[in-house]
Design a protein around this motif. Sequence first.
Motif, PDB file in Angstrom:
ATOM      1  N   ASP A   1      57.029  40.789  52.612  1.00  0.00           N
ATOM      2  CA  ASP A   1      58.473  40.551  52.599  1.00  0.00           C
ATOM      3  C   ASP A   1      58.808  39.115  52.220  1.00  0.00           C
ATOM      4  OD1 ASP A   1      57.412  39.527  54.885  1.00  0.00           O
ATOM      5  OD2 ASP A   1      58.803  40.496  56.253  1.00  0.00           O
ATOM      6  N   GLY A   2      57.852  38.419  51.665  1.00  0.00           N
ATOM      7  CA  GLY A   2      58.090  37.053  51.225  1.00  0.00           C
ATOM      8  C   GLY A   2      57.842  36.920  49.741  1.00  0.00           C
ATOM      9  N   PRO A   3      57.682  35.710  49.280  1.00  0.00           N
ATOM     10  CA  PRO A   3      57.428  35.500  47.850  1.00  0.00           C
ATOM     11  C   PRO A   3      56.024  35.950  47.452  1.00  0.00           C
ATOM     12  CG  PRO A   3      57.285  33.429  49.035  1.00  0.00           C
ATOM     13  CD  PRO A   3      57.745  34.466  50.023  1.00  0.00           C
ATOM     14  N   ALA A   4      55.808  36.067  46.170  1.00  0.00           N
ATOM     15  CA  ALA A   4      54.499  36.392  45.609  1.00  0.00           C
ATOM     16  C   ALA A   4      54.309  35.529  44.372  1.00  0.00           C
ATOM     17  CB  ALA A   4      54.410  37.870  45.258  1.00  0.00           C
ATOM     18  N   GLN A   5      53.068  35.354  43.981  1.00  0.00           N
ATOM     19  CA  GLN A   5      52.774  34.510  42.829  1.00  0.00           C
ATOM     20  C   GLN A   5      51.616  35.093  42.032  1.00  0.00           C
ATOM     21  OE1 GLN A   5      50.915  30.551  43.433  1.00  0.00           O
ATOM     22  NE2 GLN A   5      52.805  29.801  42.507  1.00  0.00           N
TER      23      GLN A   5
END
Length: 135
Positions: free
Chosen positions: A35-39
């Motif tokens: 549920d947070g950012p991804a890279q």
Amino acid sequence: MTLRAVLASHGMAELTDTAELLTCELVTNAVRHSDGPAQLRIRHLCESRLRVSIWDTNPTIPAPFDAPPSPLDRFTALTEAATRLDATSGRGLLIVRLCADNWGGYPLADDLFGINGKLLWFELTPQQQAYEIAA
């Protein structure tokens, strides 16, 4: 488009179709299960190897990415695929195991920059290179 451009500029266009498929699978999992950012990170390694890494904030590493691949993993993955022919979801990591030359994952703990979660990755090698490395 970025992946295609990077591979073409490094003379690795033959890896494009497989790299796109596997990248899509890992990015989809990162978006669906955290549920947070991804890279996304794309690296050209020695011996013409390509490594694609996906970081996300979910610390849980899914099996079997929580352990190094075994010499029999491709056979195990083929057997698993044969038993899941009618499945409509949940086969993304299986596809990575079947198509990648190498793959894995590891947890990322809180550090100086506050990065935590996990990193899943896969490597591809041009077929001729893969044979030369194995020989």
